[in-house]
Design an enzyme around this catalytic site. Structure first.
Site, PDB file in Angstrom:
ATOM      1  N   ASP A  72       0.830  -1.217   0.000  1.00 56.85           N
ATOM      2  CA  ASP A  72       0.000   0.000   0.000  1.00 56.85           C
ATOM      3  C   ASP A  72       0.861   1.263   0.000  1.00 56.85           C
ATOM      4  OD1 ASP A  72      -2.033  -1.830   0.161  1.00 56.85           O
ATOM      5  OD2 ASP A  72      -2.506  -1.440   2.247  1.00 56.85           O
ATOM      6  N   ARG A  98      -5.805  -5.676  -9.098  1.00 59.03           N
ATOM      7  CA  ARG A  98      -6.903  -6.499  -8.627  1.00 59.03           C
ATOM      8  C   ARG A  98      -7.967  -5.572  -8.038  1.00 59.03           C
ATOM      9  NH1 ARG A  98      -4.605  -9.763  -3.293  1.00 59.03           N
ATOM     10  NH2 ARG A  98      -3.813  -7.977  -2.110  1.00 59.03           N
ATOM     11  N   ASP A 150      -0.397  -4.221  -3.897  1.00 58.84           N
ATOM     12  CA  ASP A 150      -1.390  -3.135  -3.960  1.00 58.84           C
ATOM     13  C   ASP A 150      -0.724  -1.772  -3.763  1.00 58.84           C
ATOM     14  OD1 ASP A 150      -3.172  -5.278  -4.078  1.00 58.84           O
ATOM     15  OD2 ASP A 150      -3.646  -5.180  -1.953  1.00 58.84           O
ATOM     16  N   TRP A 172     -10.114  -3.878  -5.618  1.00 55.70           N
ATOM     17  CA  TRP A 172     -10.477  -3.546  -4.251  1.00 55.70           C
ATOM     18  C   TRP A 172     -11.976  -3.214  -4.202  1.00 55.70           C
ATOM     19  CZ3 TRP A 172      -8.012   1.036  -1.029  1.00 55.70           C
ATOM     20  CH2 TRP A 172      -8.427   0.931   0.301  1.00 55.70           C
TER      21      TRP A 172
END
Length: 324
Positions: free
Chosen positions: A165, A242, A186, A244
């Protein structure tokens, strides 16, 4: 001697020109954006003690609440170990280093994505330039380097580094130009509407880590991540993104993709229902990782007509607020 004095004067003028743009935004009493010819205030930060402040947060704190004038905070080279917040009531701040690899803001927090960031930008009309923003916590937990939740934020030639993140591109309209963004999982996430122009994404994932996790929740939201003219590198293998959110929207256009990008390209995060709702597009990408023959069938190979709206600043209303 006169020639030398004139040369010195010319260099001084050039230095001032680099600090002061021809036009800078200023808010009127009614909240509309108008134009101003110079910075209202220039603040120097130097952790060696030679500036107005030794800490970046102290310089931000010195900007008045409900600020309406452009403020330039110049950060001298050095390593600034501090956690920084630009609060929502302090818009129109530019935070600028000299070179990204010489002006480093660092912290090592983890856990909550809203509490762990090294730098949190909550204000609108923010500009960041020539900075390294990093979270050195490492693997094992969410550890955000940069959180951007204000509207109309732009970053130029910055390095944004973490593991999971890395960039919480939370909300608002944002522009990233010539930035280097590194992480494993991510590492570009959130629900902003953001254009990434000529940015370098570097995956440190050892096993299929996703670059993006875009959080668009409904088809009506005008949000998404749009990468144009950049490149993707890495150490082993990764996917492009992907979902979220169920309506996650990500587009890569004219992007070099190295072999670290897996043939399937995208991951559904174990949620096959999102195959009907996500918008994952690629246009004129190239390199060994851009081959689409084995891509998941629910991703899109965009036509020129389909791709063009995602390739300009119109998607973020940039003509109304981008000044550089």
């Amino acid at each position: 001697m006169a020639i030398l004095r004139r040369a010195h004067f010319f260099v001084s003028l050039v230095g001032i020109a680099l600090l002061c743009p021809v036009m800078a935004p200023r808010a009127s009493a009614q909240g509309a954006t108008v134009e101003r010819l110079a910075w209202k205030r220039i603040i120097k930060v130097d952790n060696s003690g030679q500036g107005d402040y030794a800490k970046i947060q102290d310089a931000i704190d010195a900007v008045p609440s409900n600020n309406v004038d452009p403020v330039f905070i110049r950060v001298e080279p050095g390593v600034y170990k501090e956690k920084i917040t630009v609060p929502s009531d302090k818009p129109f701040i530019t935070l600028s280093g000299w070179k990204a690899n010489a002006t480093i803001i660092t912290w090592d927090d983890s856990g909550d994505i809203f509490k762990s960031p090294t730098v949190s930008v909550l204000a609108s009309d923010f500009v960041g330039r020539y900075l390294t923003i990093q979270n050195t916590y490492g693997s094992g937990a969410k550890a955000v380097a940069l959180r951007v939740a204000g509207d109309r934020a732009a970053f130029y030639a910055c390095r944004i580094l973490s593991y999971q993140d890395t960039l919480l591109d939370e909300s608002g309209r944002h522009f990233y130009s010539n930035c280097y963004i590194e992480g494993a999982t991510d590492f570009v996430c959130g629900n902003a509407a953001s254009l990434f122009k000529k940015c370098h994404l570097h995956s440190t994932s050892e096993n299929k880590g996703a670059i993006t996790a875009q959080h668009r929740m409904t088809a009506e939201e005008n949000t998404g991540f749009y990468f144009v003219g950049g490149k993707i590198t890495g150490v082993k293998s990764c996917t492009l993104g992907r979902p979220w959110g169920p309506f996650s929207r990500v587009v890569f256009a004219q992007t070099y993709m190295s072999s670290v990008v897996l043939p399937q390209g995208w991951d559904d995060w174990g949620r096959p229902s999102t195959h009907r709702t996500v918008y994952y597009g690629e246009y004129e990408c190239y390199g060994p990782g851009a081959e689409r023959r084995a891509r998941v069938e629910w991703s899109r190979s965009l036509t020129t007509q389909e791709a063009l709206p995602f390739m300009t600043s119109n998607m973020i209303d940039g003509s109304n607020w981008l000044k550089f």
